[in-house]
Design a protein around this motif. Structure first.
Motif, mmCIF file in Angstrom:
data_model
loop_
_atom_site.group_PDB
_atom_site.id
_atom_site.type_symbol
_atom_site.label_atom_id
_atom_site.label_comp_id
_atom_site.label_asym_id
_atom_site.label_seq_id
_atom_site.Cartn_x
_atom_site.Cartn_y
_atom_site.Cartn_z
ATOM 1 N N LEU A 68 41.424 44.019 42.439
ATOM 2 C CA LEU A 68 43.039 44.224 42.434
ATOM 3 C C LEU A 68 43.638 43.062 43.514
ATOM 4 C CD1 LEU A 68 43.607 47.976 42.363
ATOM 5 C CD2 LEU A 68 44.266 46.258 40.727
ATOM 6 N N ALA A 73 47.584 42.206 43.103
ATOM 7 C CA ALA A 73 48.190 43.409 42.799
ATOM 8 C C ALA A 73 49.028 43.666 44.180
ATOM 9 C CB ALA A 73 47.204 44.448 42.866
ATOM 10 N N LEU A 77 49.665 49.423 46.476
ATOM 11 C CA LEU A 77 49.012 49.999 45.540
ATOM 12 C C LEU A 77 47.408 49.836 46.063
ATOM 13 C CD1 LEU A 77 48.403 51.081 42.656
ATOM 14 C CD2 LEU A 77 47.935 48.704 42.083
ATOM 15 N N ILE A 118 43.523 55.386 38.060
ATOM 16 C CA ILE A 118 44.886 54.399 38.630
ATOM 17 C C ILE A 118 44.205 53.025 38.699
ATOM 18 C CG2 ILE A 118 46.566 53.760 40.159
ATOM 19 C CD1 ILE A 118 46.853 56.778 40.552
ATOM 20 N N THR A 119 43.132 52.811 39.427
ATOM 21 C CA THR A 119 42.563 51.623 39.477
ATOM 22 C C THR A 119 42.045 50.679 38.055
ATOM 23 O OG1 THR A 119 41.475 52.065 41.759
ATOM 24 C CG2 THR A 119 40.458 50.240 40.590
ATOM 25 N N SER A 122 45.095 49.938 36.271
ATOM 26 C CA SER A 122 45.820 48.669 36.997
ATOM 27 C C SER A 122 45.219 47.321 36.700
ATOM 28 C CB SER A 122 45.999 49.046 38.501
ATOM 29 O OG SER A 122 46.869 50.204 38.716
ATOM 30 N N TYR A 125 45.672 46.292 32.942
ATOM 31 C CA TYR A 125 47.164 45.536 32.952
ATOM 32 C C TYR A 125 47.227 44.219 33.637
ATOM 33 C CZ TYR A 125 52.166 45.097 33.554
ATOM 34 O OH TYR A 125 53.322 44.480 33.810
#
Length: 129
Positions: A68, A73, A77, A118-119, A122, A125
């Motif tokens: 991330l 990111a 986050l 969530i990781t 993310s 995405y």
């Protein structure tokens, strides 16, 4: 603080937690005179599984934090996921490993899964967009 420094903070804290978990296994081995395996000792088994459970999830969670950061990111986050994973693993330790908080194991498991969810989302995405 840079994105990589934020990820490094949480990876570093988790490395220290791994030392604690490993030390608990070593101390249980000495106390129970068990060189290999769990010796059919419930306390030994709890120490081994608490460490093993951590080892099973930490690579994906912590590697995800680093990725991330590399994908730019938001720093919030990275800190949120890092804190959630770290607190989840402390909860799991309190619940399973130490038996001092009955809900700790469940909350630790839910927090770990939430972190991974969530990781993962993310990362997907950021990889696509």
């Amino acid at each position: 603080m840079s994105l990589l420094e934020a990820a490094a903070l949480w990876v570093g804290l988790n490395a220290l937690l791994l030392i604690v978990l490993s030390g608990r296994v070593g101390m249980a081995r000495m106390k129970n005179q068990v060189n290999l395996g769990d010796g059919d000792n419930p306390a030994m088994l709890k120490a081994i599984r608490t460490q093993g459970n951590y080892i099973e999830y930490a690579p994906a969670a912590l590697g995800g934090l680093v990725l991330l950061a590399l994908l730019n990111a938001p720093i919030a986050l990275i800190h949120t996921l890092g804190a959630l994973f770290f607190l989840a693993r402390l909860s799991h330790l309190a619940g399973l490993g130490m038996g001092v908080w009955s809900q700790g194991r469940m909350l630790g498991t839910v927090g770990t899964m939430l972190t991974l969810l969530i990781t993962g989302i993310s990362l997907i995405y950021l990889a696509i967009f």
